[in-house]
Each structure stands twice: as C-alpha cells, then as structure tokens.
Design a protein around this motif. Structure first.
Motif, mmCIF file in Angstrom:
data_model
loop_
_atom_site.group_PDB
_atom_site.id
_atom_site.type_symbol
_atom_site.label_atom_id
_atom_site.label_comp_id
_atom_site.label_asym_id
_atom_site.label_seq_id
_atom_site.Cartn_x
_atom_site.Cartn_y
_atom_site.Cartn_z
ATOM 1 N N LEU A 145 -9.172 8.257 -6.644
ATOM 2 C CA LEU A 145 -9.294 8.429 -5.188
ATOM 3 C C LEU A 145 -8.012 9.020 -4.613
ATOM 4 O O LEU A 145 -8.044 9.840 -3.697
ATOM 5 N N GLN A 146 -6.904 8.592 -5.148
ATOM 6 C CA GLN A 146 -5.614 9.090 -4.655
ATOM 7 C C GLN A 146 -5.512 10.604 -4.868
ATOM 8 O O GLN A 146 -5.035 11.324 -4.005
ATOM 9 N N ARG A 204 3.940 13.802 -1.534
ATOM 10 C CA ARG A 204 5.030 14.364 -2.341
ATOM 11 C C ARG A 204 4.682 14.320 -3.819
ATOM 12 O O ARG A 204 4.808 15.291 -4.546
ATOM 13 N N GLU A 205 4.197 13.171 -4.254
ATOM 14 C CA GLU A 205 3.948 12.957 -5.672
ATOM 15 C C GLU A 205 2.822 13.847 -6.200
ATOM 16 O O GLU A 205 2.904 14.395 -7.291
ATOM 17 N N LEU A 206 1.759 13.996 -5.410
ATOM 18 C CA LEU A 206 0.607 14.750 -5.894
ATOM 19 C C LEU A 206 0.611 16.197 -5.412
ATOM 20 O O LEU A 206 -0.317 16.948 -5.673
ATOM 21 N N GLY A 207 1.683 16.574 -4.698
ATOM 22 C CA GLY A 207 1.831 17.960 -4.279
ATOM 23 C C GLY A 207 0.838 18.400 -3.220
ATOM 24 O O GLY A 207 0.431 19.557 -3.176
ATOM 25 N N PHE A 208 0.407 17.468 -2.351
ATOM 26 C CA PHE A 208 -0.421 17.866 -1.203
ATOM 27 C C PHE A 208 0.461 18.612 -0.219
ATOM 28 O O PHE A 208 1.490 18.079 0.201
ATOM 29 N N PRO A 209 0.113 19.846 0.170
ATOM 30 C CA PRO A 209 0.968 20.566 1.112
ATOM 31 C C PRO A 209 0.965 19.906 2.493
ATOM 32 O O PRO A 209 1.937 19.965 3.226
ATOM 33 N N ASP A 210 -0.137 19.236 2.839
ATOM 34 C CA ASP A 210 -0.283 18.697 4.190
ATOM 35 C C ASP A 210 -0.539 17.192 4.135
ATOM 36 O O ASP A 210 -1.626 16.742 3.783
ATOM 37 N N GLY A 259 0.861 -1.177 0.000
ATOM 38 C CA GLY A 259 0.000 0.000 0.000
ATOM 39 C C GLY A 259 0.899 1.230 0.000
ATOM 40 O O GLY A 259 1.967 1.239 0.594
ATOM 41 N N ARG A 260 0.464 2.305 -0.693
ATOM 42 C CA ARG A 260 1.363 3.450 -0.847
ATOM 43 C C ARG A 260 1.453 4.291 0.423
ATOM 44 O O ARG A 260 0.429 4.632 1.013
ATOM 45 N N PRO A 261 2.672 4.610 0.859
ATOM 46 C CA PRO A 261 2.830 5.422 2.074
ATOM 47 C C PRO A 261 2.247 6.824 1.889
ATOM 48 O O PRO A 261 2.347 7.402 0.795
ATOM 49 N N ILE A 262 1.645 7.369 2.937
ATOM 50 C CA ILE A 262 1.023 8.696 2.912
ATOM 51 C C ILE A 262 2.002 9.755 2.415
ATOM 52 O O ILE A 262 1.689 10.565 1.534
#
Ligand SMILES: *Cc1c(COP(=O)(O)O)cnc(C)c1O
Length: 388
Positions: free
Chosen positions: A344-345, A47-53, A39-42
């Motif tokens: 969803l990701q 980092r990959e999708l550029g979520f700031p938080d 399962g992909r780590p949070i």
C-alpha cells in the motif's frame, strides 16, 4: 587559515580512537527498551519511495482528524503567533477553566499534558518503579507497556475476548504489586469498547491498592449517550483517572496537547512530576478554541460515521473480514499485514502494520475523507489481488 569568528561548529576531523562507550554508563534497563514506532510521516515516505509530490500521498496511519483543525483553532493559532517570545501560562488557567465548564468538574481535577502520552508517563513517575506492576489487555495501546518498562515495572497482560478487553481477566490478573490498570476505551488499535455496566462492574470489585486509568483518546467521537460516564468515578474521588487528548477528535495532534482528569489528591501528585511549561502556548490557545467549536466536532463525527459505514458495506460486498469499530479506525484482516502495508505504501497509501500488537494478519486503517477512503480501497483491491 584563521578561524572565522562566525564559525560555530569546528571542522569535523576523522578520529581513529575508539568511540566513547555511553552504554557502559547508562542505566542498564534503558538499552533494552523498544522505541515506539509511530505512523510514518508523509514526507518521509515520499522521500524514501521517490514520490515527486508528497501531496499525492494519503496518510491513514495515525487516527488523525482528516478534516484538519477546527477553523476556530486555526484563528487562535494565528492570533497567538506574535506572542511566541513569551513563555506559556504554566498553570493553563484558561484551558483548565474551559475544560472544567465543559466537563462539569472543578479545575483542580485537571492536569494539562504534552499529549495524553505524557499523562501516561506522569502516572509512571508517580506510581511505578521496581517491584510494581501494571495490568493491561494484550492488544491494548502499546505505550502503557513501553512506559511501564521505562520505570522498571512488570507488565502483566491479559488475553483479549473478541479482540476487546476482558474485565474479568484483568481483575483476576491484579497482584499485590499492581499499581496501575489500563483501559484503552475505545481501544487503539482494535476499535473495541467496553460499556458503562462492564466498567461499573469492574470498579465495584477493583482492590484499593491500584489506580484504574481510563484512556479515552477517542471518546468525543461517540455520541454522548454512548460515552461511559467514567467522570463519575473521578467526581466521587475513587481510585480512577482519565486521559484525554486534543490529538484525535479535535484535530490538533501536531500541537501535542492532552490532559489528565483525576481526583485532586492525585492531580497534585501528577503536578509534582510536571515540567513548568510542558504544554505550549499555541496548543493551549488552540485547544480552548477547539473545545468550543461544536460544529467542527459534529462534522468530524458525521464524516467518521459515514466513512465507517461505507467501508463496512464495501468489505461485506468483497467478503473481507474487519473488526467492527466504534471510532475513526478499524482493523482489517489481510493475511500478511506487513506485506500489505508495504504494498500500500508503494501505492502512496500509508496505513499501520500491526505486528507490534501481536496481530500480524491485520492492518489498521484510519477513516479519512470520502476521497481518501475510496483511494485506499482501490489500492487495497489491487494489492490484495497481487498477494493471492
Ligand atoms: C493516539 C492515542 C493516544 C496519544 O495521543 P497524544 O497525541 O499523545 O495525545 C493515547 N491513547 C490512545 C489510545 C491513542 O490512540
């Protein structure tokens, strides 16, 4: 410029020579092995999708305990932190004795492992090699297959019945070369389970040139009355072993601690392929504390039960098709599983695509907290609408 005595790594210089060919020297069957896709780590997704938080991301992808570790385990972790310069107890004296009391089985039947995945590898070391085979369900936990291939054993898969294991088919698939038969019970990823009469029927007829492995990673999430008594086979000294873990029900996946329960003669063989310090000191202490925290396990069961029931109600109302599950995860039929997983990701919800399990129409969702479940369903509704 003189090299500083504190420079550990020499400067990287460009090289034009051909890189060394490691493949030429490697065991030829290693190159063809498929690495496990966890399962992909949070943090990685953020980092990959550029979520700031990263804290805004919800992970329902690895069947972890959404309540976190037991408070008693956390206290044990803190208490052992100052002793981390010491090697762990290689015999795992305290944890094995605590497990022996808990399971009512002598401590010499218990082999601690670095997560129960390591137990599967130990079984491979002891029982598998060229000209041997394993038998497993086509939709069972994929690590059995990966480890069998690592030891050059043949993998014999049997078709599932309603996405669950078919013991008759598994019995019929055993050949003279078969050494291990795996029951993932309850099964990850399908969430199905065989009951005790079905397992008794299998054990009554299984030939004595195979070892039957019951992987019970989720068993503690079931009420005791619904847990098949496979310990009985081990107590009776039969050709059976059980894999258990602190990663799921006990919320200690990050500390990597599991154990094999086996008749002593088998446990002694497994001990021979175990590195002296395979289980770390913090894991040992945390597992022992978690084992006695009955309130946390009860709260976990309650949360999972309520979450499953809530999801089922929602899916029924929406007319969506899920596979009825007994543990803290379930399969949902979504059409294009990989596309829904990706969508969803992007919404900040990590679930698990199922193509490696031959179930490309499904995603697997772990039951989380009420808030996590609601956020997951809201995102699902949005991405499902987009798909049609
Ligand atoms: C999660 C899981 C395991 C492995 O867990 P560890 O973290 O290695 O203890 C083993 N079997 C099944 C069926 C699982 O779902």
């Amino acid at each position: 410029m003189p090299a500083s005595p504190f420079t550990i790594f020499p400067p990287v210089t460009a090289t034009t020579s051909t890189p060394f060919s490691f493949d030429r020297l490697a065991n030829p069957w290693i190159g063809g092995l498929a690495p496990y896709e966890p399962g992909r780590p949070i943090d990685e997704v953020a980092r990959e999708l550029g979520f700031p938080d990263a804290a805004a991301i919800i992970k329902l992808a690895s069947n972890e305990n959404s309540l976190g570790p037991s408070p008693q385990a956390l206290a044990a972790i803190r208490a052992t932190a100052t002793e981390m310069h010491r090697y762990p107890d290689g015999n795992a004296f305290h944890l094995r004795n605590a497990l022996a009391r808990h399971l009512a089985i002598p401590a010499d039947h218990i082999v601690p492992t670095n997560g129960s995945n390591e137990g599967i590898e130990f079984l491979g070391h002891v029982f598998l090699g060229p000209n041997t085979s394993i038998v497993m369900d086509a939709h069972a936990f994929v690590v059995y297959k990966l480890i069998a291939r690592m030891f050059r054993a043949e993998v014999i898969t049997t078709p599932s019945r309603d996405l669950g294991h078919d013991p008759e088919a598994m019995l019929a698939a055993i050949t003279p070369t078969t050494r291990l038969v795996f029951f993932s019970n309850p099964n990850n990823p399908t969430g199905t389970m065989l009951d005790e009469p079905a397992l008794d029927g299998f054990m009554a007829r299984v030939p004595d040139h195979v070892v039957v492995c019951f992987d019970e990673a989720y068993i503690e999430l079931l009420p005791p009355t619904r847990q098949p008594d496979t310990l009985r086979y081990v107590r009776e000294g039969r050709n059976a072993v059980i894999l258990r873990t602190f990663s799921k029900s006990y919320g200690l996946a990050g500390l990597r601690i599991g154990y094999v329960i086996a008749p002593p003669a088998c446990a002694q063989l497994l001990q021979r392929v175990r590195q002296p310090f395979n289980v770390n000191a913090m894991g040992l202490a945390a597992a022992e504390a978690a084992l006695s925290d009955h309130a946390h396990l009860a709260a976990t069961r309650t949360l999972v039960g309520a979450g499953l029931a809530w999801f089922e109600d929602q899916f029924k109302a929406l007319g969506w098709s899920h596979v009825p599950a007994v543990t803290n995860f379930f399969l949902l039929k979504v059409g294009n599983g990989k596309a829904i997983f990706n969508a969803l990701q992007r919404e900040g919800i990590i679930v698990r695509p199922m193509d490696v399990y031959g179930l490309p129409e499904y995603i697997r969702i772990t039951v989380g907290t009420r808030g996590e479940n609601e956020a997951c369903l809201a995102a699902l509704k949005r991405v499902m609408k987009d798909q049609t």
